[in-house]
Design a protein around this motif. Structure first.
Motif, PDB file in Angstrom:
ATOM      1  N   ASP A 219      15.849 -11.793  61.976  1.00 37.62           N
ATOM      2  CA  ASP A 219      16.827 -11.123  62.835  1.00 37.62           C
ATOM      3  C   ASP A 219      17.373 -12.030  63.935  1.00 37.62           C
ATOM      4  N   TRP A 220      17.361 -13.349  63.731  1.00 39.90           N
ATOM      5  CA  TRP A 220      17.803 -14.240  64.809  1.00 39.90           C
ATOM      6  C   TRP A 220      19.244 -13.976  65.225  1.00 39.90           C
ATOM      7  N   TYR A 221      20.101 -13.647  64.279  1.00 44.87           N
ATOM      8  CA  TYR A 221      21.499 -13.428  64.656  1.00 44.87           C
ATOM      9  C   TYR A 221      21.656 -12.137  65.455  1.00 44.87           C
ATOM     10  N   GLU A 222      20.958 -11.089  65.062  1.00 40.40           N
ATOM     11  CA  GLU A 222      21.034  -9.825  65.811  1.00 40.40           C
ATOM     12  C   GLU A 222      20.576 -10.033  67.254  1.00 40.40           C
ATOM     13  N   LYS A 223      19.514 -10.795  67.422  1.00 38.86           N
ATOM     14  CA  LYS A 223      19.011 -11.077  68.772  1.00 38.86           C
ATOM     15  C   LYS A 223      20.010 -11.914  69.567  1.00 38.86           C
ATOM     16  N   LEU A 224      20.617 -12.879  68.893  1.00 35.55           N
ATOM     17  CA  LEU A 224      21.611 -13.722  69.557  1.00 35.55           C
ATOM     18  C   LEU A 224      22.805 -12.890  70.000  1.00 35.55           C
ATOM     19  N   ALA A 225      23.301 -12.048  69.102  1.00 38.88           N
ATOM     20  CA  ALA A 225      24.457 -11.205  69.407  1.00 38.88           C
ATOM     21  C   ALA A 225      24.154 -10.225  70.535  1.00 38.88           C
ATOM     22  N   ALA A 226      22.895  -9.786  70.615  1.00 39.53           N
ATOM     23  CA  ALA A 226      22.493  -8.842  71.659  1.00 39.53           C
ATOM     24  C   ALA A 226      22.228  -9.534  72.994  1.00 39.53           C
ATOM     25  N   GLY A 227      22.163 -10.864  72.964  1.00 35.14           N
ATOM     26  CA  GLY A 227      21.944 -11.619  74.200  1.00 35.14           C
ATOM     27  C   GLY A 227      20.492 -11.795  74.576  1.00 35.14           C
ATOM     28  N   SER A 228      19.573 -11.454  73.668  1.00 29.57           N
ATOM     29  CA  SER A 228      18.146 -11.573  73.999  1.00 29.57           C
ATOM     30  C   SER A 228      17.595 -12.974  73.732  1.00 29.57           C
ATOM     31  N   ILE A 229      18.319 -13.792  72.989  1.00 28.85           N
ATOM     32  CA  ILE A 229      17.940 -15.188  72.805  1.00 28.85           C
ATOM     33  C   ILE A 229      19.190 -16.065  72.934  1.00 28.85           C
TER      34      ILE A 229
END
Length: 452
Positions: A219-229
């Motif tokens: 889920d790296w992209y979902e986290k990136l898009a959400a701003g958590s990473i």
């Protein structure tokens, strides 16, 4: 007969002749008008095995079965293809039917809505259930812009088990084991890994996307898009650092950056490298060309000397034995075609054919792709047609690596992934450090998000 009557009779006769000629001309025009012309932009490397045969087996067959459709086909490959596509998009004159990606290099086709949503066509013909559900998921701009060939894993590690055995080595179970092979093989004049990195997309798609998934998770992209990473966090810097280590340790030669895509397949097949990295589609390149009867790797050698896998156990990874994957390439239809027109019907007929049971079965037999069309019985085809070992091994490879993470240019915009592509080449050249590239990628990401 009076002069007036005589003139009237002559005039009537002339009128009948003119009417007859006009009617005949109209009839001929109508007959000629029954053939609908379609412009087609096709993606094909004519130097690859079975390419010439594909023209006969696919395109010539369609022409023979559909005499009411005239195809004006343009065959291009790699960068010339993508450059021409962008020129067509910019001019607003996209070909009627064209080969395309679900994102990545076809991003502009999706975002400019230069192609039609194909889901209504599938629904109208009751064909939705004929395809793998994952293949019909909304693509980059939120609709099905192309009907895919299948699902593609972009990282494949070919293993020349014979070379390993002859040098007292075995198939590695970890990255560390692979790295330890550099010295012994180099002493024999053998490269550890053959890879062609001159084209910037290759490293990103065929290796780095898999690595990013191992360090960033599914889920790296979902986290990136959400701003958590962020790209400047350890998960991404560690991914870049691993590529840096591969170059510095000699696992990858820096001269691979001057090697055009596909050019090292022959040397790998000849035993000059123990491993070769490419995408799953490349299995077709090693198999027998039906036209010439020759193969880079013979069927017997495919069976006994080669294996297909992914790079095992990276140091610090959060998931193991994962691969990078994306919906496959396929065919789209120009949005310029009038709805309900004869041209639209013809274009959809061609796309249905290209992604139908016959063509997808043919492409399976050559190793070009694994079918998205569920009407193709893969096991039956492999058994009945006695297909080459790489096809069966490719099926086993899919079954062995079921954890799939995003391909970078499948989820990121070109404004961002192009910075990654360039940064990976700069790391390969030794001109930039991983942390510096990560910072540049984060800046590109922030700029892109700000402009949305």
């Amino acid at each position: 007969m009076t002069g007036l009557k005589r003139v009237s009779v002559v005039a009537l006769a002339l009128l009948m002749v003119v009417t007859s000629v006009f009617a005949q001309g109209t009839k001929e025009e109508a007959t000629a008008g029954k053939q609908v012309e379609l412009t087609v932009l096709n993606y094909i490397d004519m130097s690859e095995p079975n390419s010439a045969n594909e023209i006969a087996m696919v395109w010539d067959k369609f022409a023979a079965e559909n005499p009411d459709i005239k195809l004006v086909r343009e065959d291009l490959f790699n960068e010339p293809f993508h450059q021409k596509t962008e020129a067509y998009v910019a001019s607003g004159q996209v070909p009627d039917v064209l080969y395309m990606w679900p994102s990545g290099r076809s991003t502009s086709l999706h975002t400019t809505k230069s192609v039609k949503d194909l889901m209504p066509f599938l629904e109208k013909d009751g064909m939705v259930d004929d395809y793998n559900p994952a293949a019909l998921a909304p693509q980059f701009a939120g609709f099905v812009g192309e009907l895919p060939n299948g699902l593609t894993t972009t990282h494949m590690l070919y293993v020349n088990a014979k070379v390993l055995k002859e040098n007292g080595l075995s198939i590695p179970k970890s990255y560390a084991e692979m790295k330890a092979m550099v010295g012994p093989l180099k002493a024999k004049g053998i490269d550890l890994i053959a890879m062609d990195n001159m084209d910037a997309w290759v490293m990103q798609s065929c290796l780095f996307s898999m690595v990013v998934g191992r360090f960033g998770g599914v889920d790296w992209y979902e986290k990136l898009a959400a701003g958590s990473i962020k790209f400047t966090d350890p998960w991404f810097i560690s991914s870049l650092a691993l590529i840096d280590d591969m170059y510095k340790s000699g696992m990858l030669n820096r001269n691979s950056l001057s090697s055009p895509y596909g050019s090292s397949r022959g040397s790998f097949a000849a035993g000059k490298a123990a491993f070769y990295i490419d995408g799953d589609w490349s299995t077709a390149s090693f198999q027998t060309d039906i036209t010439t009867g020759k193969a880079l790797i013979s069927p017997a050698s495919q069976q006994s000397d080669f294996e297909l896998m992914v790079i095992p156990n990276l140091p610090g990874e959060v998931i193991s034995n994962s691969n990078s994957g994306v919906v496959g390439t396929g065919w789209g239809m120009s949005a310029n075609i009038p709805a309900g027109s004869a041209k639209e019907e013809a274009a959809w007929r061609l796309i249905k054919y290209l992604q139908g049971e016959y063509v997808q079965t043919y492409r399976l037999t050559t190793g070009a792709s694994f079918p998205s069309n569920l009407n193709v019985d893969v096991e039956k085809v492999v058994k009945e047609k006695n297909l080459e070992p790489f096809i069966a091994k490719r099926a086993a490879y899919y079954a062995a690596y079921t954890t799939i993470t995003p391909v970078i240019d499948g989820v990121l915009h070109s404004d961002v992934y192009n910075v990654i592509n360039t940064g990976l080449q700069e790391i390969g050249l030794g001109s930039k450090a991983p942390a510096q590239v990560a910072s540049e990628v984060q800046k590109a990401w922030d700029t892109w998000k700000k402009n949305q």
